[in-house]
Motif scaffolding. Sequence first.
Motif, PDB file in Angstrom:
ATOM      1  N   PRO A   7       3.624  -9.021  -0.270  1.00  0.00           N
ATOM      2  CA  PRO A   7       3.099 -10.216  -0.954  1.00  0.00           C
ATOM      3  C   PRO A   7       1.697 -10.597  -0.491  1.00  0.00           C
ATOM      4  CG  PRO A   7       5.378 -10.548  -0.280  1.00  0.00           C
ATOM      5  CD  PRO A   7       4.932  -9.275   0.374  1.00  0.00           C
ATOM      6  N   ALA A   8       1.452 -10.471   0.818  1.00  0.00           N
ATOM      7  CA  ALA A   8       0.123 -10.834   1.333  1.00  0.00           C
ATOM      8  C   ALA A   8      -0.932  -9.844   0.864  1.00  0.00           C
ATOM      9  CB  ALA A   8       0.157 -10.890   2.863  1.00  0.00           C
ATOM     10  N   PHE A   9      -0.607  -8.543   0.904  1.00  0.00           N
ATOM     11  CA  PHE A   9      -1.597  -7.566   0.461  1.00  0.00           C
ATOM     12  C   PHE A   9      -1.935  -7.747  -1.008  1.00  0.00           C
ATOM     13  CE2 PHE A   9      -2.631  -3.607  -1.707  1.00  0.00           C
ATOM     14  CZ  PHE A   9      -3.818  -3.311  -1.057  1.00  0.00           C
ATOM     15  N   LEU A  10      -0.945  -8.028  -1.830  1.00  0.00           N
ATOM     16  CA  LEU A  10      -1.203  -8.210  -3.258  1.00  0.00           C
ATOM     17  C   LEU A  10      -2.127  -9.399  -3.512  1.00  0.00           C
ATOM     18  CD1 LEU A  10       2.318  -7.394  -4.755  1.00  0.00           C
ATOM     19  CD2 LEU A  10       0.235  -5.996  -4.874  1.00  0.00           C
ATOM     20  N   ASP A  11      -2.051 -10.401  -2.632  1.00  0.00           N
ATOM     21  CA  ASP A  11      -2.996 -11.515  -2.746  1.00  0.00           C
ATOM     22  C   ASP A  11      -4.427 -11.018  -2.548  1.00  0.00           C
ATOM     23  OD1 ASP A  11      -0.959 -13.304  -3.188  1.00  0.00           O
ATOM     24  OD2 ASP A  11      -0.869 -14.005  -1.103  1.00  0.00           O
ATOM     25  N   TYR A  12      -4.614 -10.186  -1.539  1.00  0.00           N
ATOM     26  CA  TYR A  12      -5.944  -9.612  -1.283  1.00  0.00           C
ATOM     27  C   TYR A  12      -6.398  -8.742  -2.454  1.00  0.00           C
ATOM     28  CZ  TYR A  12      -6.217 -10.990   3.655  1.00  0.00           C
ATOM     29  OH  TYR A  12      -6.316 -11.698   4.828  1.00  0.00           O
ATOM     30  N   LEU A  13      -5.477  -7.930  -2.968  1.00  0.00           N
ATOM     31  CA  LEU A  13      -5.845  -7.040  -4.070  1.00  0.00           C
ATOM     32  C   LEU A  13      -6.217  -7.839  -5.313  1.00  0.00           C
ATOM     33  CD1 LEU A  13      -6.157  -4.222  -5.205  1.00  0.00           C
ATOM     34  CD2 LEU A  13      -3.697  -4.174  -5.686  1.00  0.00           C
ATOM     35  N   GLU A  14      -5.500  -8.922  -5.566  1.00  0.00           N
ATOM     36  CA  GLU A  14      -5.821  -9.753  -6.732  1.00  0.00           C
ATOM     37  C   GLU A  14      -7.190 -10.405  -6.568  1.00  0.00           C
ATOM     38  OE1 GLU A  14      -3.752 -13.163  -9.580  1.00  0.00           O
ATOM     39  OE2 GLU A  14      -2.729 -12.425  -7.789  1.00  0.00           O
ATOM     40  N   GLN A  15      -7.506 -10.809  -5.349  1.00  0.00           N
ATOM     41  CA  GLN A  15      -8.822 -11.413  -5.106  1.00  0.00           C
ATOM     42  C   GLN A  15      -9.947 -10.402  -5.318  1.00  0.00           C
ATOM     43  OE1 GLN A  15      -8.746 -13.104  -1.157  1.00  0.00           O
ATOM     44  NE2 GLN A  15      -6.945 -14.363  -1.612  1.00  0.00           N
ATOM     45  N   VAL A  16      -9.708  -9.152  -4.930  1.00  0.00           N
ATOM     46  CA  VAL A  16     -10.738  -8.114  -5.046  1.00  0.00           C
ATOM     47  C   VAL A  16     -10.827  -7.566  -6.457  1.00  0.00           C
ATOM     48  CG1 VAL A  16     -11.407  -5.785  -4.326  1.00  0.00           C
ATOM     49  CG2 VAL A  16     -10.610  -7.438  -2.627  1.00  0.00           C
ATOM     50  N   GLY A  17      -9.672  -7.232  -7.048  1.00  0.00           N
ATOM     51  CA  GLY A  17      -9.678  -6.509  -8.313  1.00  0.00           C
ATOM     52  C   GLY A  17      -9.193  -7.270  -9.521  1.00  0.00           C
ATOM     53  N   GLY A  18      -8.612  -8.444  -9.316  1.00  0.00           N
ATOM     54  CA  GLY A  18      -8.111  -9.215 -10.431  1.00  0.00           C
ATOM     55  C   GLY A  18      -6.617  -8.991 -10.655  1.00  0.00           C
ATOM     56  N   THR A  19      -6.023  -9.843 -11.467  1.00  0.00           N
ATOM     57  CA  THR A  19      -4.577  -9.814 -11.705  1.00  0.00           C
ATOM     58  C   THR A  19      -4.133  -8.524 -12.370  1.00  0.00           C
ATOM     59  OG1 THR A  19      -4.572 -12.227 -11.939  1.00  0.00           O
ATOM     60  CG2 THR A  19      -2.661 -11.037 -12.801  1.00  0.00           C
ATOM     61  N   ALA A  20      -4.890  -8.033 -13.331  1.00  0.00           N
ATOM     62  CA  ALA A  20      -4.489  -6.832 -14.069  1.00  0.00           C
ATOM     63  C   ALA A  20      -4.392  -5.625 -13.146  1.00  0.00           C
ATOM     64  CB  ALA A  20      -5.473  -6.558 -15.208  1.00  0.00           C
ATOM     65  N   ILE A  21      -5.366  -5.497 -12.250  1.00  0.00           N
ATOM     66  CA  ILE A  21      -5.353  -4.378 -11.301  1.00  0.00           C
ATOM     67  C   ILE A  21      -4.151  -4.494 -10.373  1.00  0.00           C
ATOM     68  CG2 ILE A  21      -6.496  -3.454  -9.240  1.00  0.00           C
ATOM     69  CD1 ILE A  21      -7.740  -2.357 -11.680  1.00  0.00           C
ATOM     70  N   ALA A  22      -3.876  -5.687  -9.874  1.00  0.00           N
ATOM     71  CA  ALA A  22      -2.753  -5.892  -8.963  1.00  0.00           C
ATOM     72  C   ALA A  22      -1.429  -5.547  -9.640  1.00  0.00           C
ATOM     73  CB  ALA A  22      -2.737  -7.331  -8.464  1.00  0.00           C
ATOM     74  N   ARG A  47      -0.999  -3.555 -12.302  1.00  0.00           N
ATOM     75  CA  ARG A  47      -0.962  -2.118 -12.613  1.00  0.00           C
ATOM     76  C   ARG A  47      -0.693  -1.291 -11.354  1.00  0.00           C
ATOM     77  NH1 ARG A  47      -5.883   1.433 -15.335  1.00  0.00           N
ATOM     78  NH2 ARG A  47      -4.618   3.232 -15.935  1.00  0.00           N
ATOM     79  N   PHE A  48      -1.237  -1.736 -10.240  1.00  0.00           N
ATOM     80  CA  PHE A  48      -1.019  -1.032  -8.977  1.00  0.00           C
ATOM     81  C   PHE A  48       0.465  -0.994  -8.633  1.00  0.00           C
ATOM     82  CE2 PHE A  48      -0.522  -1.429  -4.317  1.00  0.00           C
ATOM     83  CZ  PHE A  48      -0.977  -0.183  -3.951  1.00  0.00           C
ATOM     84  N   GLN A  49       1.157  -2.085  -8.808  1.00  0.00           N
ATOM     85  CA  GLN A  49       2.586  -2.136  -8.484  1.00  0.00           C
ATOM     86  C   GLN A  49       3.403  -1.185  -9.356  1.00  0.00           C
ATOM     87  OE1 GLN A  49       4.214  -6.235  -7.474  1.00  0.00           O
ATOM     88  NE2 GLN A  49       2.301  -6.791  -8.495  1.00  0.00           N
TER      89      GLN A  49
END
Length: 495
Positions: free
Chosen positions: A36-51, A53-55
């Motif tokens: 959950p914490a990493f996905l917060d970082y990923l969303e901040q860097v790449g946006g919701t769509a990237i987060a 799609r990554f999952q």
Amino acid sequence: MTIALERPKKTKSAEIRERLGYPIIDTDVHTQEFQPAFLDYLEQVGGTAIAERFQEHLPGSSRSKWFQQSWEERRLYRTTRPPFWTRPTSDVLNLATISLPKLLHERLQEAGTDFAVVYPNLATMGPHIGYEEMRRAVCRAANTYHAEIFRPYSDRLTPIATIPMHTPEEAIEELEYAVKVLGLKAIQIPGHIRRPIPAFEKYGEEVANEAIWIDTFGLDSKYDYDPFWAKCVELKVVPTTHSSGMGWINRRSISNYQYNHIGHFAAAGEALCKSLFFGGVTHRFPTLKFAFLEGGSAWGASLYADLIWHWDTRNKDHLLENNNPDNINREELLEYFVRYGGELVHNRVEQLGSGLGFHGSNELITTDNPGNLDEFEVAGVKGPEDVRERFLKHFYFGTESDDTRVAHAFNRKANPYGDRIKAFLGSDSGHWDVPDITAVAANAYSMVERNIITEEDLQYFLSIHPLELYTSLNRDFFKGTAVEKAADEFLARKN
């Protein structure tokens, strides 16, 4: 309800560390991100769509292609069998340790380890993501996340920065951010990039994804990576790699993960190592060293001896003297065939040609069109001592604490010039093969007890080689850490 968290007072590994009298440095401790914490970082860097799609494309999860396919589809596509769970589950303490930096920091001394370089899970797979936007976002998020969560524990733990290498520009951009902005001082690069063979791209994406070649950044690379290597020297960071060879042609079982797994890290490491050597990277950058993690060191010893042997038997002068078709005395050769050929050559001796069989009948293989006969030229090798210089002084091999094949690295009777191959401890703790971090030092010392390596070899393995590697460009690498004093003493002895 409160659960009592009991811990051993002193482990065998901790007792061994006290007796040794020098620091133990583990160059490969694996950790697992708190999702959950990493996905917060990923969303901040790449946006919701990237987060999101990554999952959907997490490797090794139940969403992995292999788990979704029927056996018919697995056979049809030859889908590589991935692993079942790779994290320790029988001991909750060890499972928690790989995700919580504070707990890992606390338990490191139980393992007898003074300092560890941390290889987070996503950091090892992030650079291999094919989609550029996602790849760069995952690498940036991983580097930011790990820099921040491990910063309070920098006296004993340092996480690697993961560097995508699809182009030199991409690599340099992330390297500068990781070092200059985040303050990270250890890095990991992928061992290779899978690239489509250009001639097959016209058949569509599905074919191009399978008709690939392995770009290893040195020999025959698509790009000139010298600007990146130069940037590593400028920023004083040592490139390390921890890449997989699973899914390669001979590691593509659809049913057996062990078949795919055995030797795959070594295969990927060897591909990169040979590329750096023959591509002349260690010749052009004499201060730059490289480390290969989790593949052991036996392959390094084998490759070192093989390079020396190939120089001795296939250097340019040797080829021209011993393998040149122009040197053949045809009249003498005909006499042998007439005298000893009998019915085999009767009435056909005039068809002998060069005497080299079908190989020699290929008119393209001539002294007028030999290709570059000096295949050691780019590596700057003029003699076997240059192989030693370009290889031995540049390459380090991470080896697990219970890998008895490290004996090959320290077999000075067998290794060329009586050398030690630069093997060092890379425990791989946190994965299925090392479920208990506190067993690492004890495992390593048992190899002395069983006369597999000597006490002197053990010190090189646990302390001298990692100190040598990480201070090679950055003399302050261990400043402010639990091993600062030992590093200063080591550097003083070198000078």
